[in-house]
Design a protein around this motif. Structure first.
Motif, PDB file in Angstrom:
ATOM      1  N   GLY A 313      44.036  45.181  50.406  1.00 48.13           N
ATOM      2  CA  GLY A 313      44.816  44.990  48.525  1.00 48.13           C
ATOM      3  C   GLY A 313      44.254  43.632  49.127  1.00 48.13           C
ATOM      4  O   GLY A 313      44.663  42.849  47.960  1.00 48.13           O
ATOM      5  N   PHE A 314      43.552  43.404  49.475  1.00 48.95           N
ATOM      6  CA  PHE A 314      43.270  41.213  49.404  1.00 48.95           C
ATOM      7  C   PHE A 314      41.629  40.823  48.553  1.00 48.95           C
ATOM      8  O   PHE A 314      41.271  42.469  48.831  1.00 48.95           O
ATOM      9  N   TYR A 315      41.272  40.347  48.238  1.00 52.72           N
ATOM     10  CA  TYR A 315      40.738  40.471  47.423  1.00 52.72           C
ATOM     11  C   TYR A 315      39.659  39.649  48.394  1.00 52.72           C
ATOM     12  O   TYR A 315      40.506  38.560  49.216  1.00 52.72           O
ATOM     13  N   THR A 316      37.894  39.370  47.976  1.00 53.49           N
ATOM     14  CA  THR A 316      37.363  38.794  48.508  1.00 53.49           C
ATOM     15  C   THR A 316      36.522  37.693  47.939  1.00 53.49           C
ATOM     16  O   THR A 316      35.784  38.102  46.809  1.00 53.49           O
ATOM     17  N   ILE A 317      35.522  37.077  48.859  1.00 56.12           N
ATOM     18  CA  ILE A 317      34.649  36.433  48.507  1.00 56.12           C
ATOM     19  C   ILE A 317      33.375  36.455  49.099  1.00 56.12           C
ATOM     20  O   ILE A 317      33.177  36.410  50.218  1.00 56.12           O
ATOM     21  N   SER A 318      32.312  36.119  48.715  1.00 57.28           N
ATOM     22  CA  SER A 318      31.169  36.547  48.858  1.00 57.28           C
ATOM     23  C   SER A 318      30.284  35.053  49.626  1.00 57.28           C
ATOM     24  O   SER A 318      31.021  34.028  49.924  1.00 57.28           O
ATOM     25  N   PRO A 319      29.528  35.158  50.841  1.00 56.72           N
ATOM     26  CA  PRO A 319      29.518  34.224  51.521  1.00 56.72           C
ATOM     27  C   PRO A 319      29.099  33.225  51.036  1.00 56.72           C
ATOM     28  O   PRO A 319      28.642  31.850  51.114  1.00 56.72           O
ATOM     29  N   ALA A 320      28.128  33.821  49.488  1.00 52.00           N
ATOM     30  CA  ALA A 320      27.208  32.048  49.166  1.00 52.00           C
ATOM     31  C   ALA A 320      28.244  31.626  48.315  1.00 52.00           C
ATOM     32  O   ALA A 320      28.044  30.201  47.921  1.00 52.00           O
ATOM     33  N   ASN A 321      29.248  32.424  47.663  1.00 56.53           N
ATOM     34  CA  ASN A 321      30.319  31.931  46.553  1.00 56.53           C
ATOM     35  C   ASN A 321      31.116  30.901  47.651  1.00 56.53           C
ATOM     36  O   ASN A 321      31.986  29.975  47.192  1.00 56.53           O
ATOM     37  N   PHE A 322      30.939  31.716  48.533  1.00 54.38           N
ATOM     38  CA  PHE A 322      32.306  30.706  49.596  1.00 54.38           C
ATOM     39  C   PHE A 322      31.280  29.292  50.077  1.00 54.38           C
ATOM     40  O   PHE A 322      32.546  28.713  49.892  1.00 54.38           O
ATOM     41  N   ALA A 323      30.351  29.826  50.306  1.00 47.84           N
ATOM     42  CA  ALA A 323      29.594  28.017  50.182  1.00 47.84           C
ATOM     43  C   ALA A 323      29.665  26.906  49.191  1.00 47.84           C
ATOM     44  O   ALA A 323      29.895  25.953  49.736  1.00 47.84           O
ATOM     45  N   ARG A 324      30.137  27.578  47.846  1.00 46.01           N
ATOM     46  CA  ARG A 324      30.248  26.518  46.803  1.00 46.01           C
ATOM     47  C   ARG A 324      32.169  26.540  46.359  1.00 46.01           C
ATOM     48  O   ARG A 324      32.119  26.379  45.571  1.00 46.01           O
ATOM     49  N   LEU A 325      32.580  27.033  47.208  1.00 45.74           N
ATOM     50  CA  LEU A 325      34.155  26.885  46.611  1.00 45.74           C
ATOM     51  C   LEU A 325      34.575  25.901  46.786  1.00 45.74           C
ATOM     52  O   LEU A 325      34.212  24.788  47.888  1.00 45.74           O
ATOM     53  N   GLN A 326      35.280  24.795  45.797  1.00 42.82           N
ATOM     54  CA  GLN A 326      36.284  24.531  46.127  1.00 42.82           C
ATOM     55  C   GLN A 326      37.268  23.728  46.539  1.00 42.82           C
ATOM     56  O   GLN A 326      38.326  25.267  45.674  1.00 42.82           O
TER      57      GLN A 326
END
Length: 412
Positions: A313-326
């Protein structure tokens, strides 16, 4: 099990006439534990969302108290989803494991271990019942002596369940919210309120101030003694900066709880996620819940998944987008609190504890199930409180926040 119980807010006029005595208990006197006690098919986001729906109907009342004498620290143990505490009940006491909830006000037991009557136990003749989004209980209302470490109160209202649903591996709930949330839970006296242990301790001259403070912190273990709950004041050793206080919100329905106004922006550019809006601070909710349109705005800007993961039930984020996460920035009053990229993801070492994939990056934001502008636009839950010190000053009708050594931790 229960990331879902409602909390409340009591407004009290505080008068402190003596220097407080601070009592720092051993970490084993009041263990507080976050447990994976949810049952059935519901995911954590679904349970949190159900909790938010229970917040739309509560009344308010002002309660007055007297000055008191001491501040009590009690240790907290983190076990991944919710906190429980061992509460001694009776004379001599029997220890019960109760969920710590700042979103409800009824204190009750009997879900697992039976109530042991002693000389301090008094049956009030009232029936009591409470329905939570994930369960319910019903039984008799007693008064008794309660002990939380060195913090003791007498003639404390206590529900004794003869029937409970949805509570496993715990005995009940320690409700620390506004006492008005208990209106309608008694019968035949349906208009009566039941004071919380904070209210009772202040009224009986035990606590220096009509306050309760929470110091949680993130963990990578399912059992970790890493938190402190403070009754009657705060613990300066647990936060970095002076506490910044803001008044409780006047917006309904958030005003019936520990409600505040806040603005959320993303990144160094200040991209708007949530305009100034009302919501609540709730230690009984696991995740950071946002109004549906607000959540979609966040997921779009960070590159999160379009749909929640079907297993967790959690949303996810890709490793590439996590690396850019602010970072997100929560502006409460005049202070902006930075919620780092690391704080925005579930601890990866605990992915399997939520039924997830060890290699997936899960976001800790979830859908509140309402549109923005409803008067309940967010619920800053436990994952948010693990990064900031929180104090609820009932006497002043305000709440305070401060950064901690774990605000910028990379634990997750």
């Amino acid at each position: 099990m229960l990331p879902v119980l409602p909390l409340f807010v009591l407004t009290v006029i505080l008068s402190v006439v003596s220097k407080p005595v601070v009592i720092r208990d051993s970490q084993f006197n009041l263990p507080v534990v976050r447990k994976l006690n949810f049952t059935g098919e519901s995911t954590i986001p679904e349970l949190d969302r159900a909790r938010s729906q229970s917040i739309l109907k509560r009344p308010t009342r002002i309660v007055h108290g007297d000055a008191a004498r001491a501040v009590f620290d009690v240790a907290a143990t983190n076990e991944a989803l919710q906190y429980v505490t061992s509460v001694g009940v009776g004379t001599p006491p029997t220890n019960y494991t109760l969920i710590v909830d700042t979103g409800s006000a009824n204190t009750w037991l009997g879900a697992m271990k039976p109530y042991v009557r002693t000389n301090s136990s008094v049956d009030t003749g009232q029936q009591v019942s409470m329905t939570y989004p994930s369960g319910s209980f019903s039984g008799e209302e007693f008064t008794d002596r309660l002990s939380l470490g060195s913090f003791n109160v007498t003639v404390q209202g206590l529900g004794v369940a003869s029937r409970s649903i949805g509570f496993e591996n715990v005995d009940g709930v320690l409700g620390l919210g506004p006492a008005n949330l208990t209106i309608g839970t008694l019968f035949p006296d349906t208009e009566a309120t039941i004071p919380t242990v904070t209210d009772t301790g202040f009224a009986q001259g035990v606590l220096t101030a009509h306050e309760v403070s929470i110091s949680f912190q993130p963990t990578t273990e399912e059992v970790n003694v890493n938190g402190v709950v403070t009754f009657g004041g705060n613990n300066p050793s647990r936060f970095n900066n002076p506490i910044s206080f803001v008044p409780l919100t006047a917006t309904s329905p958030s005003k019936d709880f520990i409600g505040i106004n806040q603005t959320i922006t993303y990144g160094t550019s200040g991209f708007p996620i949530l305009a100034n809006a009302a919501g609540i601070i709730d230690a009984g909710t696991t995740l950071l819940l946002l109004a549906t349109d607000t959540l979609q705005r966040y997921l779009t800007v960070v590159g999160g998944s379009n749909e929640p993961d079907p297993e967790t039930g959690f949303y996810t984020i890709s490793p590439a987008n996590f690396a850019r996460l602010q970072s997100l920035f929560f502006t409460i009053g005049d202070t902006a609190y930075e919620f780092t990229a690391n704080a925005q993801i579930w601890p990866r070492s605990l992915n399997t504890a939520i039924g997830g994939n060890p290699n997936t990056i899960y976001l800790i934001t979830a859908d509140l199930g309402t549109r923005s502008g409803s008067g309940l636009d967010f619920m800053n839950g436990m994952v948010w409180l693990e990064r900031f010190y929180f104090i609820y000053d009932v006497g002043a009708g305000e709440v305070g926040f401060a950064t901690t050594p774990f605000t910028h931790a990379t634990t997750n």
